[in-house]
Design a protein around this motif. Structure first.
Motif, short mmCIF file in Angstrom:
data_model
loop_
_atom_site.label_atom_id
_atom_site.label_comp_id
_atom_site.label_asym_id
_atom_site.label_seq_id
_atom_site.Cartn_x
_atom_site.Cartn_y
_atom_site.Cartn_z
N ASP A 106 1.13 -0.69 0.46
CA ASP A 106 0.30 0.13 0.10
C ASP A 106 0.81 1.40 0.14
O ASP A 106 1.72 1.06 0.69
N PRO A 107 0.31 2.62 -0.91
CA PRO A 107 1.68 3.73 -0.60
C PRO A 107 1.62 3.91 0.48
O PRO A 107 2.32 4.52 1.08
N LEU A 108 0.54 4.04 1.62
CA LEU A 108 1.34 4.40 2.60
C LEU A 108 2.29 3.97 4.29
O LEU A 108 2.57 4.35 4.71
N ASP A 109 2.61 2.34 3.58
CA ASP A 109 3.37 1.64 3.89
C ASP A 109 4.59 2.08 3.66
O ASP A 109 6.06 1.90 4.09
N LEU A 110 4.78 2.97 2.60
CA LEU A 110 5.79 3.53 2.14
C LEU A 110 6.29 4.90 3.32
O LEU A 110 5.67 5.35 3.78
N VAL A 111 7.63 4.86 3.22
CA VAL A 111 8.51 5.91 3.95
C VAL A 111 8.28 7.91 3.05
O VAL A 111 8.19 6.93 1.26
N PRO A 112 7.34 8.80 3.79
CA PRO A 112 6.44 9.72 2.62
C PRO A 112 7.85 9.71 1.65
O PRO A 112 8.69 10.56 2.51
N LEU A 113 7.07 10.48 0.54
CA LEU A 113 8.53 10.85 0.22
C LEU A 113 8.86 11.79 0.09
O LEU A 113 10.27 12.24 0.36
N TYR A 114 8.53 13.09 1.29
CA TYR A 114 9.47 14.40 1.27
C TYR A 114 10.08 13.73 2.44
O TYR A 114 11.49 15.03 2.63
N GLU A 115 10.15 12.80 3.16
CA GLU A 115 11.27 12.83 3.48
C GLU A 115 12.23 11.70 3.20
O GLU A 115 13.84 12.23 3.96
N ALA A 116 12.56 11.61 1.86
CA ALA A 116 13.45 10.41 0.98
C ALA A 116 14.07 11.77 0.27
O ALA A 116 15.17 11.54 -0.16
N VAL A 117 13.62 13.16 -0.36
CA VAL A 117 13.90 14.26 -0.72
C VAL A 117 15.13 14.93 0.25
O VAL A 117 14.18 15.51 0.54
#
Length: 94
Positions: free
Chosen positions: A27-38
């Motif tokens: 599920d997309p909600l299971d991934l680290v939020p994009l704003y934390e990875a970029v």
């Protein structure tokens, strides 16, 4: 994988997260939020509204997200799995 304007209803960020989640089978909600990875520069461009970018040339940004190399160029998103490095490259003393 390339996605582009055919997904008008989704932002670039949503396209990235959805595509990676689909590839990983989560599920997309299971991934680290994009704003934390970029980093801050690509993040400003990714999260900028379309109205802020009207008339400006699109910049290309690449970053790693959840083990994938992501390149955003205008409204096109390219996602490729990063090759895994052999253990010898990870821990060999030099």
């Amino acid at each position: 994988m390339s996605t582009s304007a055919e997904r008008h209803s989704e932002s670039i960020c949503e396209q990235i997260v959805t595509a990676v989640a689909d590839r990983e089978g989560v599920d997309p909600l299971d991934l680290v939020p994009l704003y934390e990875a970029v980093g801050p520069e690509p993040r400003r461009s990714l999260f900028a509204s379309a109205s802020e970018n009207v008339g400006r040339p699109s910049a290309s940004h690449s970053f790693t997200y959840h083990g994938y190399e992501v390149t955003v160029d205008g409204d096109t998103v390219d996602i490729s799995k990063q090759p895994e490095r052999p253990d010898s490259e990870l821990s060999s003393p030099r």
